[in-house]
Enzyme design. Structure first.
Site, PDB file in Angstrom:
ATOM      1  N   PHE A 244      28.180  40.289  31.400  1.00  0.00           N
ATOM      2  CA  PHE A 244      27.919  41.635  30.885  1.00  0.00           C
ATOM      3  C   PHE A 244      26.488  42.050  31.196  1.00  0.00           C
ATOM      4  CE2 PHE A 244      28.394  44.768  27.234  1.00  0.00           C
ATOM      5  CZ  PHE A 244      29.473  45.430  27.796  1.00  0.00           C
ATOM      6  N   GLY A 245      26.123  41.931  32.475  1.00  0.00           N
ATOM      7  CA  GLY A 245      24.812  42.406  32.918  1.00  0.00           C
ATOM      8  C   GLY A 245      24.912  43.865  33.294  1.00  0.00           C
ATOM      9  N   ARG A 246      24.006  44.282  34.192  1.00  0.00           N
ATOM     10  CA  ARG A 246      23.967  45.706  34.566  1.00  0.00           C
ATOM     11  C   ARG A 246      25.317  46.199  35.077  1.00  0.00           C
ATOM     12  NH1 ARG A 246      18.456  44.343  36.320  1.00  0.00           N
ATOM     13  NH2 ARG A 246      19.518  42.974  37.771  1.00  0.00           N
ATOM     14  N   ILE A 247      25.914  45.452  36.029  1.00  0.00           N
ATOM     15  CA  ILE A 247      27.161  45.948  36.642  1.00  0.00           C
ATOM     16  C   ILE A 247      28.320  45.860  35.646  1.00  0.00           C
ATOM     17  CG2 ILE A 247      28.804  45.647  38.542  1.00  0.00           C
ATOM     18  CD1 ILE A 247      26.460  44.616  40.260  1.00  0.00           C
TER      19      ILE A 247
ATOM     20  N   ALA B  34      32.115  39.765  42.276  1.00  0.00           N
ATOM     21  CA  ALA B  34      30.845  39.050  42.045  1.00  0.00           C
ATOM     22  C   ALA B  34      30.564  38.079  43.196  1.00  0.00           C
ATOM     23  CB  ALA B  34      30.907  38.341  40.696  1.00  0.00           C
ATOM     24  N   ARG B  35      30.990  36.848  43.063  1.00  0.00           N
ATOM     25  CA  ARG B  35      30.843  35.871  44.140  1.00  0.00           C
ATOM     26  C   ARG B  35      32.122  35.033  44.225  1.00  0.00           C
ATOM     27  NH1 ARG B  35      27.487  38.623  45.896  1.00  0.00           N
ATOM     28  NH2 ARG B  35      25.315  38.145  46.361  1.00  0.00           N
TER      29      ARG B  35
ATOM     30  N   GLU C  47      33.320  32.577  52.358  1.00  0.00           N
ATOM     31  CA  GLU C  47      33.218  33.812  53.119  1.00  0.00           C
ATOM     32  C   GLU C  47      32.626  33.565  54.505  1.00  0.00           C
ATOM     33  OE1 GLU C  47      32.098  36.671  50.068  1.00  0.00           O
ATOM     34  OE2 GLU C  47      31.339  37.925  51.682  1.00  0.00           O
TER      35      GLU C  47
ATOM     36  N   HIS D  12      33.930  42.320  51.277  1.00  0.00           N
ATOM     37  CA  HIS D  12      32.616  42.396  50.597  1.00  0.00           C
ATOM     38  C   HIS D  12      31.952  43.777  50.774  1.00  0.00           C
ATOM     39  CE1 HIS D  12      29.226  39.572  49.032  1.00  0.00           C
ATOM     40  NE2 HIS D  12      29.148  40.759  48.485  1.00  0.00           N
TER      41      HIS D  12
HETATM   42  C1  DGY Z   1      24.708  41.761  46.485  1.00  0.00           C
HETATM   43  O1  DGY Z   1      23.825  42.622  46.632  1.00  0.00           O
HETATM   44  O2  DGY Z   1      24.490  40.649  46.016  1.00  0.00           O
HETATM   45  C2  DGY Z   1      26.068  42.159  46.859  1.00  0.00           C
HETATM   46  O3  DGY Z   1      26.953  41.127  46.878  1.00  0.00           O
HETATM   47  C3  DGY Z   1      26.058  42.948  48.130  1.00  0.00           C
HETATM   48  O4  DGY Z   1      26.964  43.983  47.890  1.00  0.00           O
END
Ligand code: DGY
Length: 330
Positions: free
Chosen positions: A154-157, A237-238, A267, A285
């Site tokens: 629950f950070g900025r994004i 996210a990742r 990836e 991505h």
């Molecule tokens: C980031 O900035 O870490 C993103 O994965 C790129 O969109």
């Protein structure tokens, strides 16, 4: 002689213009990741490095770049940078927080809606000439409104994703290492729960955590099995936060209904079997990929190098600002 700055890949032109007046810029104007050996060779004598999330910044790279003073990554994610090692060697690290928040949150909603409403499958059907006319039972998806959205991280994004959920009258659950302030929870109508509760109760589980040792394979077979059979998993996210092999089993076996992924465990490769699954939306991505946001990311990444090396200012987006403080004290 101007200090050398290495830029490892094509970046928006206006960001390059922030560097060229001050530095001898070694610009690799290519759209493919830089081979490791070439990177190690190019960073020799460099004072600044503008890199991407495809380049690992670790002890090996720092050994090859003894004059390096700043690493500026064109990403908000920092999992490819060994920040403690940079700090130990007096190398400032900056990233691009803030400028991509809203764009990435928009994209999460694109993923949610695409997978729930089978947008990509519909598009494929049209292009293949398989649409034979309106059918009450064709490509039935799931409603998004009035459902439960679970946000892991629950950070900025994550918070920007929650804000948009209000428009869909959703119940919002979130989990994180720490609870958000009461005012944020009230504003976003979000309820703090543990990860297990979130997985069991959410119709859409969105990942917005950083990748580190604690979140690697957070969504493994055991946790995927906790999700509702009707739920969707969204990852912007990742990749390594999900055990991708286990996800393929989950999608094939009906443990969950679908997934929308913008990132992958290895990836740009995908786990065997993933590409064949119709209940997976697979995107390369792109979460921050708008003209506006990539421009802002480039300006921030290049501007941080100029601020630090040309104007002696500590950039506010440094993650180890103590390095700048001790450099100016020296
Ligand atoms: C980031 O900035 O870490 C993103 O994965 C790129 O969109």
């Amino acid at each position: 002689m101007k200090p050398r700055v290495v830029v490892t890949r094509n970046i928006p032109a206006e960001s390059l213009e922030l560097l060229t007046p001050h530095f001898d810029v070694d610009y690799r104007e290519r759209s493919t990741p830089i081979p490791r050996r070439e990177l190690l060779r190019r960073v020799k004598n460099a004072r600044g490095l503008l890199c991407l999330l495809t380049e690992r910044v670790n002890g090996e790279l720092l050994d090859a770049a003894p004059e390096l003073r700043i690493v500026s990554t064109f990403s908000v994610g920092l999992d490819h940078v060994d920040v403690p090692e940079c700090t130990r060697r007096g190398v400032l690290v900056t990233h691009t927080p803030g400028v991509l928040t809203e764009t990435c949150a928009d994209f999460t909603w694109a993923l949610i809606l695409s997978v729930a409403r089978r947008i990509v499958e519909g598009d494929r059907m049209m292009r293949a000439g398989k649409y034979k006319g309106w059918d009450p039972l064709m490509l039935l998806g799931a409603d998004v409104h009035n459902k439960t959205l679970g946000i892991l991280g629950f950070g900025r994004i994550g918070q920007a994703v929650a804000r948009r959920a209000g428009g869909f009258d959703m119940r919002v659950l979130y989990s994180d290492v720490r609870q958000a302030p009461g005012a944020v929870e009230r504003d976003l109508h979000a309820t703090f729960v543990d990860t297990e509760t979130l997985l069991k109760e959410s119709d859409f589980v969105c990942l917005h955590t950083v990748l580190d040792q604690t979140t690697y394979h957070l969504l493994d077979e055991r946790r995927l099995r906790m999700m509702k059979k009707t739920a969707y998993l969204i990852n912007g996210a990742r990749g390594p936060i999900i055990d991708e092999g286990a996800l393929v089993k989950a999608l094939k076996g009906g443990w969950i209904r679908g997934a929308a992924l913008d990132v992958y465990e290895n990836e740009p490769k995908m786990a065997a079997g993933l590409a064949a699954l119709p209940n997976a939306v697979l995107i390369p991505h792109l979460a921050s990929a708008t003209l506006e946001t990539r421009g802002s990311m480039g300006r921030l990444a290049a501007g941080s190098i100029a601020d630090y090396l040309a104007f002696g200012r500590a950039p506010s987006n440094a993650v180890n600002p103590q390095v700048a403080r001790s450099a100016s004290a020296a």
